[in-house]
Design an enzyme around this catalytic site. Structure first.
Site, short mmCIF file in Angstrom:
data_model
loop_
_atom_site.label_atom_id
_atom_site.label_comp_id
_atom_site.label_asym_id
_atom_site.label_seq_id
_atom_site.Cartn_x
_atom_site.Cartn_y
_atom_site.Cartn_z
N TYR A 1 0.85 -1.19 0.00
CA TYR A 1 0.00 0.00 0.00
C TYR A 1 0.89 1.24 0.00
O TYR A 1 1.80 1.35 0.82
CB TYR A 1 -0.88 -0.01 1.25
CG TYR A 1 -1.84 1.15 1.36
CD1 TYR A 1 -2.95 1.24 0.52
CD2 TYR A 1 -1.65 2.15 2.32
CE1 TYR A 1 -3.84 2.31 0.64
CE2 TYR A 1 -2.54 3.21 2.45
CZ TYR A 1 -3.62 3.28 1.60
OH TYR A 1 -4.51 4.33 1.71
N LYS B 1 4.50 8.93 9.32
CA LYS B 1 4.27 8.35 10.65
C LYS B 1 5.29 8.79 11.71
O LYS B 1 5.17 9.87 12.26
CB LYS B 1 4.18 6.83 10.53
CG LYS B 1 3.01 6.42 9.58
CD LYS B 1 2.65 4.97 9.71
CE LYS B 1 1.70 4.50 8.63
NZ LYS B 1 0.29 4.68 8.90
N ASP C 1 9.22 2.47 0.14
CA ASP C 1 8.18 3.17 0.89
C ASP C 1 8.40 2.80 2.35
O ASP C 1 8.01 1.72 2.80
CB ASP C 1 6.80 2.73 0.38
CG ASP C 1 5.67 3.37 1.17
OD1 ASP C 1 5.94 3.90 2.27
OD2 ASP C 1 4.52 3.31 0.70
N1 HOZ Z 1 -3.31 3.39 6.11
C1 HOZ Z 1 -3.40 3.14 7.51
C2 HOZ Z 1 -2.98 1.76 7.87
N2 HOZ Z 1 -2.27 1.05 6.95
C3 HOZ Z 1 -4.78 3.36 8.03
C4 HOZ Z 1 -4.87 4.65 8.63
C5 HOZ Z 1 -6.10 4.88 9.51
O1 HOZ Z 1 -7.13 4.25 9.35
O2 HOZ Z 1 -5.99 5.72 10.35
#
Ligand code: HOZ
Length: 412
Positions: free
Chosen positions: A128, A251, A223
């Site tokens: 992702y 993050k 990433d």
């Molecule tokens: N993309 C985030 C986890 N892979 C999710 C972020 C969220 O729902 O806060």
């Protein structure tokens, strides 16, 4: 709000029940609006590696707040965080701050294309890279969790340039390069996958990608939005000793405030406006609050012994989980690196997303509910990694393992 949430995975759709509405977080804990306390292994999906609301981060933020929340102009703090990132991350000689991991990946793809003059990109199934159009092909995270086919609204003409391969499969990547000579700008991947559960690279995979990209005049992009400053201080690239051309981050480097970044070789980064012609901008980018939280968090992480402690703690947790499942008669495969872990309710090995899909997601939903009832908050998805922090104590880990033991027994 669609689905009652601001981001899809939070909605508990794949585990059943209603999402927990939180009131506050501190250290390794989160309290819901009814006052229930949970040991938290989501950690705001990665940023909270020092524990939630670390007093040093909070104090620094309070001070920064007094000076203003956004300048829309250069601030000294950007230079400090940039220096820290450049010193820590092997591939990064220049860095641009943005506001989220999605933004960082979107920009890095434009940069890959600008630098190479090629339009195609290779990504891996289950990885992702945020929700920009061209990455919503066989994507992980919420897309995998909800079992959505690739999203409507994404023009076919956009994704026609996105090629996919199974993770850990060098042969498939080789074939894509052979089928698309001089057309592929690069390969982007999560060097350790955290958005399809938790999948580690097989020995030689990252090294093989480094060679293949070089041979084909293409860029290698890690990433590290999840793994940056988490798998080790210098990210997965430091841990595995493979240096990409470009890196995306987010993050941890924002210490819990919205942030993202992309960086890499100066020769490539010099393409970014205003140093070069590739356009990318942002009103709140490099804002003093996010920079402050990032600087403080990296200062805390750079202390002696940090990553040894995270590694030991997380190892003990995953070994405990696997042991509890096996004692209750379940098939399980689990692993951890540093402060990231994951498990699948199936027989391993899990080397790619296809194999991850064998995990019993219905049973995971039941397990998730039982764990909540015992005061442990896991990601509400079988396809998201778990995150530990420096604030998790040995007692928290013991209590969590006991909760797993009881929960596996309860769903037998
Ligand atoms: N993309 C985030 C986890 N892979 C999710 C972020 C969220 O729902 O806060």
């Amino acid at each position: 709000m669609p689905g009652g949430v601001s981001s899809p995975v939070r909605a508990f759709k794949s585990v059943g029940g209603q999402p927990i509405v939180f009131d506050r977080v501190k250290g390794p804990y989160a309290w819901d609006v009814d006052g229930n306390r949970f040991i938290d292994y989501v950690g705001s999906w990665g940023p909270a590696i020092c524990g939630h609301s670390h007093p040093d981060v909070t104090a620094a933020l309070q001070e920064a707040l007094e000076k203003g929340t956004s300048f829309g102009a250069p601030c000294e703090l950007e230079n400090r965080l940039a220096s820290m990132v450049i010193d820590a991350v092997p591939s990064v000689e220049m860095v641009r701050f943005v506001n989220s991991g999605t933004e960082a990946c979107m920009a890095v793809l434009r940069l890959m294309r600008a630098f190479t003059g090629r339009d195609k990109v290779i990504k891996f199934e289950g990885c992702y890279h945020g929700h920009a159009d061209m990455f919503l092909v066989k994507a992980g995270s919420g897309v995998a969790t909800l079992g959505l086919p690739d999203s409507p609204g994404v023009p076919r003409s956009t994704t026609a340039n996105t090629l996919t391969a199974p993770y850990n499969d060098l042969e498939a990547v080789k074939e894509l390069f052979a089928e698309n000579p001089d057309a592929i700008s690069g390969v982007i991947l999560e060097p350790v996958v955290g958005n399809a559960g938790f999948i580690t690279p097989e020995p030689g995979f990252l090294e093989g990608l480094r060679e293949l990209t070089k041979e084909n005049g293409a860029l290698l992009v890690f990433d590290e939005v999840m793994t940056g400053f988490r798998i080790s201080y210098g990210g997965a690239q430091e841990r595995f000793g493979v240096t990409p051309d470009l890196t995306t981050m987010g993050k941890v480097i924002g210490g819990g405030l919205p942030v993202g970044a992309y960086g890499g070789k100066a020769e490539i980064m010099s393409m970014v406006a205003p140093a070069g012609p590739m356009y990318q901008a942002g009103t709140l980018s490099g804002n003093p609050l996010a920079m402050t939280a990032g600087i403080k968090t990296l200062e805390l992480l750079s202390q002696e012994g940090t990553y040894d402690r995270l590694e030991l703690l997380t190892n003990r947790l995953i070994e405990g989980i696997v042991d509890c499942a096996k004692s209750a008669g379940f098939e399980i495969t689990g692993s951890s690196i540093s402060a990231m872990f994951g498990f699948y309710l199936c027989q391993g090995p899990v080397r790619n997303f296809e194999e991850a899909k064998a995990s019993d997601t219905e049973r995971f939903g039941k397990l998730h509910r039982e764990m909540l009832n015992r005061g442990v908050y896991l990601a509400p998805s079988a396809f998201e990694a778990g995150f530990t922090s420096l604030a998790h104590s040995d007692d928290d880990i013991d209590a969590t393992i006991q909760a797993f033991r009881d929960s596996f027994e309860a769903i037998k």
